[in-house]
Structures are given as C-alpha cells and as structure tokens.
Design a protein around this motif. Structure first.
Motif, PDB file in Angstrom:
ATOM      1  N   LEU A  23      12.195 -64.591 -94.708  1.00  0.00           N
ATOM      2  CA  LEU A  23      11.899 -63.296 -94.100  1.00  0.00           C
ATOM      3  C   LEU A  23      10.738 -62.604 -94.808  1.00  0.00           C
ATOM      4  CD1 LEU A  23      15.550 -62.128 -93.500  1.00  0.00           C
ATOM      5  CD2 LEU A  23      13.834 -62.506 -91.722  1.00  0.00           C
ATOM      6  N   ASP A  24      10.703 -62.707 -96.135  1.00  0.00           N
ATOM      7  CA  ASP A  24       9.577 -62.134 -96.887  1.00  0.00           C
ATOM      8  C   ASP A  24       8.255 -62.779 -96.462  1.00  0.00           C
ATOM      9  OD1 ASP A  24      10.925 -60.232 -98.409  1.00  0.00           O
ATOM     10  OD2 ASP A  24      11.333 -61.638-100.048  1.00  0.00           O
ATOM     11  N   LYS A  25       8.266 -64.108 -96.318  1.00  0.00           N
ATOM     12  CA  LYS A  25       7.051 -64.814 -95.903  1.00  0.00           C
ATOM     13  C   LYS A  25       6.638 -64.406 -94.496  1.00  0.00           C
ATOM     14  CE  LYS A  25       7.486 -68.858 -98.848  1.00  0.00           C
ATOM     15  NZ  LYS A  25       7.620 -70.325 -98.894  1.00  0.00           N
ATOM     16  N   ALA A  26       7.616 -64.267 -93.607  1.00  0.00           N
ATOM     17  CA  ALA A  26       7.309 -63.852 -92.235  1.00  0.00           C
ATOM     18  C   ALA A  26       6.728 -62.443 -92.222  1.00  0.00           C
ATOM     19  CB  ALA A  26       8.564 -63.910 -91.370  1.00  0.00           C
ATOM     20  N   ALA A  48      15.844 -54.400 -93.238  1.00  0.00           N
ATOM     21  CA  ALA A  48      17.025 -54.224 -92.378  1.00  0.00           C
ATOM     22  C   ALA A  48      17.661 -55.577 -92.057  1.00  0.00           C
ATOM     23  CB  ALA A  48      16.637 -53.492 -91.094  1.00  0.00           C
ATOM     24  N   ILE A  49      16.838 -56.568 -91.768  1.00  0.00           N
ATOM     25  CA  ILE A  49      17.383 -57.897 -91.472  1.00  0.00           C
ATOM     26  C   ILE A  49      18.003 -58.504 -92.724  1.00  0.00           C
ATOM     27  CG2 ILE A  49      16.813 -60.246 -90.751  1.00  0.00           C
ATOM     28  CD1 ILE A  49      14.551 -58.963 -89.051  1.00  0.00           C
ATOM     29  N   GLN A  50      17.341 -58.356 -93.859  1.00  0.00           N
ATOM     30  CA  GLN A  50      17.872 -58.909 -95.099  1.00  0.00           C
ATOM     31  C   GLN A  50      19.206 -58.273 -95.468  1.00  0.00           C
ATOM     32  OE1 GLN A  50      14.473 -58.319 -97.690  1.00  0.00           O
ATOM     33  NE2 GLN A  50      13.912 -60.471 -97.523  1.00  0.00           N
ATOM     34  N   ALA A  51      19.376 -57.022 -95.172  1.00  0.00           N
ATOM     35  CA  ALA A  51      20.640 -56.335 -95.468  1.00  0.00           C
ATOM     36  C   ALA A  51      21.784 -56.885 -94.613  1.00  0.00           C
ATOM     37  CB  ALA A  51      20.499 -54.837 -95.242  1.00  0.00           C
TER      38      ALA A  51
END
Length: 60
Positions: A23-26, A48-51
């Motif tokens: 997700l960080d890379k995206a 929000a997605i990571q949470a």
C-alpha cells in the motif's frame, strides 16, 4: 463480497506487513504520477486502508 475480494482480505489479514508495504508503494506511485498534487489525500487513503488490514500500519 466476491471470492477474489475474500482472498485479498485474508491475505492482508495474514500478511499485514507485506500488505502495508504494498500500500505504501502504491501510494508513492500515485503521488509520483500526480506530481504530489494529491499527496495529503493519498496518504489519508493509504492510512485508512492500512488501519483496516490486520493490525494496522506496520510500515511506519
């Protein structure tokens, strides 16, 4: 929810660190493609997605 989405959610729950890194890379890719114009909004979305995956943001 589709079978594919269930598999994605299961993977994210079981492999939180890898999911957060992806997700960080995206988010970084989206920032780069938009010239940083939407940096704050992209960061909020990624956070929000990571949470919602596994135990949350493992990459920071």
């Amino acid at each position: 929810m589709s079978d594919f989405m269930n598999k994605v959610k299961d993977f994210a729950d079981k492999h939180d660190k890898q999911a957060d890194q992806g997700l960080d890379k995206a988010g970084d890719f989206a920032d780069e493609r938009t010239g940083g114009k939407y940096d704050e909004q992209i960061d909020k979305g990624v956070d929000a997605i990571q949470a919602r995956t596994g135990e949350g943001d493992q990459g920071r």
